[in-house]
Design a protein around this motif. Structure first.
Motif, PDB file in Angstrom:
ATOM      1  N   MET A   1      21.738  -1.307 -10.488  1.00  0.00           N
ATOM      2  CA  MET A   1      20.294  -1.475 -10.433  1.00  0.00           C
ATOM      3  C   MET A   1      19.690  -0.235  -9.791  1.00  0.00           C
ATOM      4  SD  MET A   1      18.146  -4.468  -8.497  1.00  0.00           S
ATOM      5  CE  MET A   1      18.534  -3.915  -6.851  1.00  0.00           C
ATOM      6  N   LYS A   2      18.742   0.369 -10.472  1.00  0.00           N
ATOM      7  CA  LYS A   2      18.049   1.533  -9.926  1.00  0.00           C
ATOM      8  C   LYS A   2      16.841   1.061  -9.136  1.00  0.00           C
ATOM      9  CE  LYS A   2      19.328   4.813 -13.499  1.00  0.00           C
ATOM     10  NZ  LYS A   2      18.846   5.771 -14.484  1.00  0.00           N
ATOM     11  N   TYR A   3      16.658   1.654  -7.963  1.00  0.00           N
ATOM     12  CA  TYR A   3      15.527   1.288  -7.119  1.00  0.00           C
ATOM     13  C   TYR A   3      15.127   2.482  -6.270  1.00  0.00           C
ATOM     14  CZ  TYR A   3      18.989   0.951  -3.373  1.00  0.00           C
ATOM     15  OH  TYR A   3      19.970   1.225  -2.465  1.00  0.00           O
ATOM     16  N   LYS A   4      13.977   2.363  -5.638  1.00  0.00           N
ATOM     17  CA  LYS A   4      13.559   3.351  -4.650  1.00  0.00           C
ATOM     18  C   LYS A   4      13.005   2.578  -3.455  1.00  0.00           C
ATOM     19  CE  LYS A   4       9.341   3.937  -7.294  1.00  0.00           C
ATOM     20  NZ  LYS A   4       8.745   4.703  -8.341  1.00  0.00           N
ATOM     21  N   ILE A   5      13.028   3.221  -2.321  1.00  0.00           N
ATOM     22  CA  ILE A   5      12.454   2.650  -1.112  1.00  0.00           C
ATOM     23  C   ILE A   5      11.130   3.363  -0.880  1.00  0.00           C
ATOM     24  CG2 ILE A   5      12.754   2.261   1.366  1.00  0.00           C
ATOM     25  CD1 ILE A   5      14.809   0.799  -0.477  1.00  0.00           C
ATOM     26  N   PHE A   6      10.080   2.584  -0.696  1.00  0.00           N
ATOM     27  CA  PHE A   6       8.743   3.139  -0.515  1.00  0.00           C
ATOM     28  C   PHE A   6       8.174   2.637   0.806  1.00  0.00           C
ATOM     29  CE2 PHE A   6       4.134   3.275  -1.163  1.00  0.00           C
ATOM     30  CZ  PHE A   6       3.984   4.587  -1.592  1.00  0.00           C
ATOM     31  N   GLU A   7       7.701   3.554   1.625  1.00  0.00           N
ATOM     32  CA  GLU A   7       7.033   3.220   2.885  1.00  0.00           C
ATOM     33  C   GLU A   7       5.543   3.092   2.585  1.00  0.00           C
ATOM     34  OE1 GLU A   7       6.953   2.126   6.753  1.00  0.00           O
ATOM     35  OE2 GLU A   7       8.814   2.963   5.958  1.00  0.00           O
ATOM     36  N   ALA A   8       5.053   1.864   2.528  1.00  0.00           N
ATOM     37  CA  ALA A   8       3.652   1.614   2.161  1.00  0.00           C
ATOM     38  C   ALA A   8       2.774   1.553   3.404  1.00  0.00           C
ATOM     39  CB  ALA A   8       3.544   0.303   1.385  1.00  0.00           C
ATOM     40  N   LYS A   9       1.601   2.126   3.298  1.00  0.00           N
ATOM     41  CA  LYS A   9       0.576   1.940   4.318  1.00  0.00           C
ATOM     42  C   LYS A   9      -0.087   0.595   4.021  1.00  0.00           C
ATOM     43  CE  LYS A   9      -0.162   6.843   4.890  1.00  0.00           C
ATOM     44  NZ  LYS A   9      -1.025   7.976   4.730  1.00  0.00           N
ATOM     45  N   ASP A  10      -1.050   0.195   4.844  1.00  0.00           N
ATOM     46  CA  ASP A  10      -1.750  -1.065   4.574  1.00  0.00           C
ATOM     47  C   ASP A  10      -2.258  -1.077   3.133  1.00  0.00           C
ATOM     48  OD1 ASP A  10      -1.296  -1.719   7.195  1.00  0.00           O
ATOM     49  OD2 ASP A  10      -3.401  -1.737   7.790  1.00  0.00           O
ATOM     50  N   ILE A  11      -2.114  -2.211   2.472  1.00  0.00           N
ATOM     51  CA  ILE A  11      -2.545  -2.377   1.082  1.00  0.00           C
ATOM     52  C   ILE A  11      -3.686  -3.390   1.075  1.00  0.00           C
ATOM     53  CG2 ILE A  11      -1.854  -3.121  -1.231  1.00  0.00           C
ATOM     54  CD1 ILE A  11       1.056  -2.352  -0.434  1.00  0.00           C
ATOM     55  N   ASN A  12      -4.871  -2.946   0.646  1.00  0.00           N
ATOM     56  CA  ASN A  12      -6.051  -3.812   0.566  1.00  0.00           C
ATOM     57  C   ASN A  12      -6.195  -4.359  -0.843  1.00  0.00           C
ATOM     58  OD1 ASN A  12      -7.012  -3.431   3.268  1.00  0.00           O
ATOM     59  ND2 ASN A  12      -7.627  -1.375   2.668  1.00  0.00           N
ATOM     60  N   ILE A  13      -6.370  -5.676  -0.932  1.00  0.00           N
ATOM     61  CA  ILE A  13      -6.423  -6.346  -2.230  1.00  0.00           C
ATOM     62  C   ILE A  13      -7.680  -7.200  -2.327  1.00  0.00           C
ATOM     63  CG2 ILE A  13      -5.254  -8.062  -3.685  1.00  0.00           C
ATOM     64  CD1 ILE A  13      -2.643  -7.099  -2.232  1.00  0.00           C
ATOM     65  N   ILE A  14      -8.292  -7.161  -3.500  1.00  0.00           N
ATOM     66  CA  ILE A  14      -9.373  -8.074  -3.849  1.00  0.00           C
ATOM     67  C   ILE A  14      -8.876  -8.890  -5.029  1.00  0.00           C
ATOM     68  CG2 ILE A  14     -11.700  -8.291  -4.814  1.00  0.00           C
ATOM     69  CD1 ILE A  14     -12.490  -5.768  -3.303  1.00  0.00           C
ATOM     70  N   GLY A  15      -9.053 -10.215  -4.953  1.00  0.00           N
ATOM     71  CA  GLY A  15      -8.570 -11.055  -6.039  1.00  0.00           C
ATOM     72  C   GLY A  15      -8.901 -12.518  -5.839  1.00  0.00           C
ATOM     73  N   VAL A  16      -8.097 -13.342  -6.485  1.00  0.00           N
ATOM     74  CA  VAL A  16      -8.224 -14.794  -6.392  1.00  0.00           C
ATOM     75  C   VAL A  16      -6.852 -15.361  -6.050  1.00  0.00           C
ATOM     76  CG1 VAL A  16     -10.216 -15.003  -7.935  1.00  0.00           C
ATOM     77  CG2 VAL A  16      -7.910 -15.043  -8.894  1.00  0.00           C
ATOM     78  N   LYS A  17      -6.850 -16.538  -5.408  1.00  0.00           N
ATOM     79  CA  LYS A  17      -5.578 -17.126  -4.985  1.00  0.00           C
ATOM     80  C   LYS A  17      -5.587 -18.630  -5.180  1.00  0.00           C
ATOM     81  CE  LYS A  17      -6.912 -17.838  -0.191  1.00  0.00           C
ATOM     82  NZ  LYS A  17      -6.674 -17.541   1.198  1.00  0.00           N
ATOM     83  N   ALA A  18      -4.380 -19.195  -5.188  1.00  0.00           N
ATOM     84  CA  ALA A  18      -4.192 -20.647  -5.257  1.00  0.00           C
ATOM     85  C   ALA A  18      -2.784 -20.958  -4.781  1.00  0.00           C
ATOM     86  CB  ALA A  18      -4.389 -21.144  -6.691  1.00  0.00           C
ATOM     87  N   GLN A  19      -2.545 -22.201  -4.431  1.00  0.00           N
ATOM     88  CA  GLN A  19      -1.196 -22.634  -4.073  1.00  0.00           C
ATOM     89  C   GLN A  19      -0.394 -22.844  -5.358  1.00  0.00           C
ATOM     90  OE1 GLN A  19      -1.134 -21.757  -0.566  1.00  0.00           O
ATOM     91  NE2 GLN A  19       0.557 -23.142  -0.932  1.00  0.00           N
ATOM     92  N   ALA A  20       0.889 -22.477  -5.297  1.00  0.00           N
ATOM     93  CA  ALA A  20       1.780 -22.629  -6.451  1.00  0.00           C
ATOM     94  C   ALA A  20       3.167 -22.996  -5.942  1.00  0.00           C
ATOM     95  CB  ALA A  20       1.822 -21.336  -7.263  1.00  0.00           C
ATOM     96  N   SER A  21       4.037 -23.315  -6.866  1.00  0.00           N
ATOM     97  CA  SER A  21       5.461 -23.503  -6.591  1.00  0.00           C
ATOM     98  C   SER A  21       6.198 -22.820  -7.741  1.00  0.00           C
ATOM     99  CB  SER A  21       5.816 -24.989  -6.531  1.00  0.00           C
ATOM    100  OG  SER A  21       5.738 -25.561  -7.827  1.00  0.00           O
ATOM    101  N   PHE A  22       7.512 -22.749  -7.650  1.00  0.00           N
ATOM    102  CA  PHE A  22       8.253 -22.131  -8.747  1.00  0.00           C
ATOM    103  C   PHE A  22       8.066 -22.922 -10.041  1.00  0.00           C
ATOM    104  CE2 PHE A  22      10.430 -20.394  -5.021  1.00  0.00           C
ATOM    105  CZ  PHE A  22      10.326 -19.044  -5.322  1.00  0.00           C
ATOM    106  N   VAL A  23       7.838 -24.220  -9.944  1.00  0.00           N
ATOM    107  CA  VAL A  23       7.597 -25.055 -11.120  1.00  0.00           C
ATOM    108  C   VAL A  23       6.243 -24.751 -11.741  1.00  0.00           C
ATOM    109  CG1 VAL A  23       7.248 -27.435 -11.908  1.00  0.00           C
ATOM    110  CG2 VAL A  23       9.095 -26.921 -10.315  1.00  0.00           C
TER     111      VAL A  23
END
Length: 159
Positions: A1-23
């Protein structure tokens, strides 16, 4: 598996949310995307041309996972600042930290197989530990879940 490690600064998000489960995740994600994507043009300070499909697990533990494990699901975008928030949309700031980033190209079933492999096999055997911050996928605006093959970035918080 190819991957990289990224050091992220704070990430600001605008969006919508709801409760979910894997189902319910597929259904909840679809509903949130239908609610959010038409409002994308209202957000004036986009950081890039990607949307985010985000899961906030609050203490993810692969040993205790079940199909009914509940989590907070977000559909949104990363923004340069939270100065301008369209009415009815919500915000989330992910605190800085390391992420395991994997470029993925494939179908939704292939994504699920990779997700399980990373969390149940690869990560426990690696030098990394899962961090208690949101997991997310960065999706190009061209992403369409009905396509056979899509490309996305998988971001998994690590320490």
């Amino acid at each position: 598996m190819k991957y990289k490690i990224f050091e992220a600064k704070d990430i600001n998000i605008i969006g919508v949310k709801a409760q979910a489960s894997f189902v319910t995740n597929g259904q909840v994600t679809s509903q949130l995307a239908k609610q959010f994507m038409p409002r994308l043009k209202e957000i004036t300070n986009l950081k890039d041309n990607y949307s985010l499909s985000l899961q906030n697990y609050y203490g993810f533990n692969s040993i205790n996972l079940s199909p009914t494990t509940s989590f907070e699901k977000w559909i949104g975008v990363e923004v340069n600042s939270l100065d301008i928030i369209p009415e009815g949309l919500e915000t989330l700031t992910i605190t800085s930290g390391k992420y395991l980033v994997i470029d993925f190209k494939g179908s939704i079933p292939q994504f699920m197989q990779l997700w399980q492999h990373i969390h149940l096999d690869w990560l426990p055997k690696s030098e990394f530990e899962l961090d208690d911050r949101p997991h997310f996928e960065r999706l190009p605006f061209s992403y369409n879940p009905t396509q056979e093959v899509n490309e996305e970035e998988i971001w998994i918080p690590i320490k």
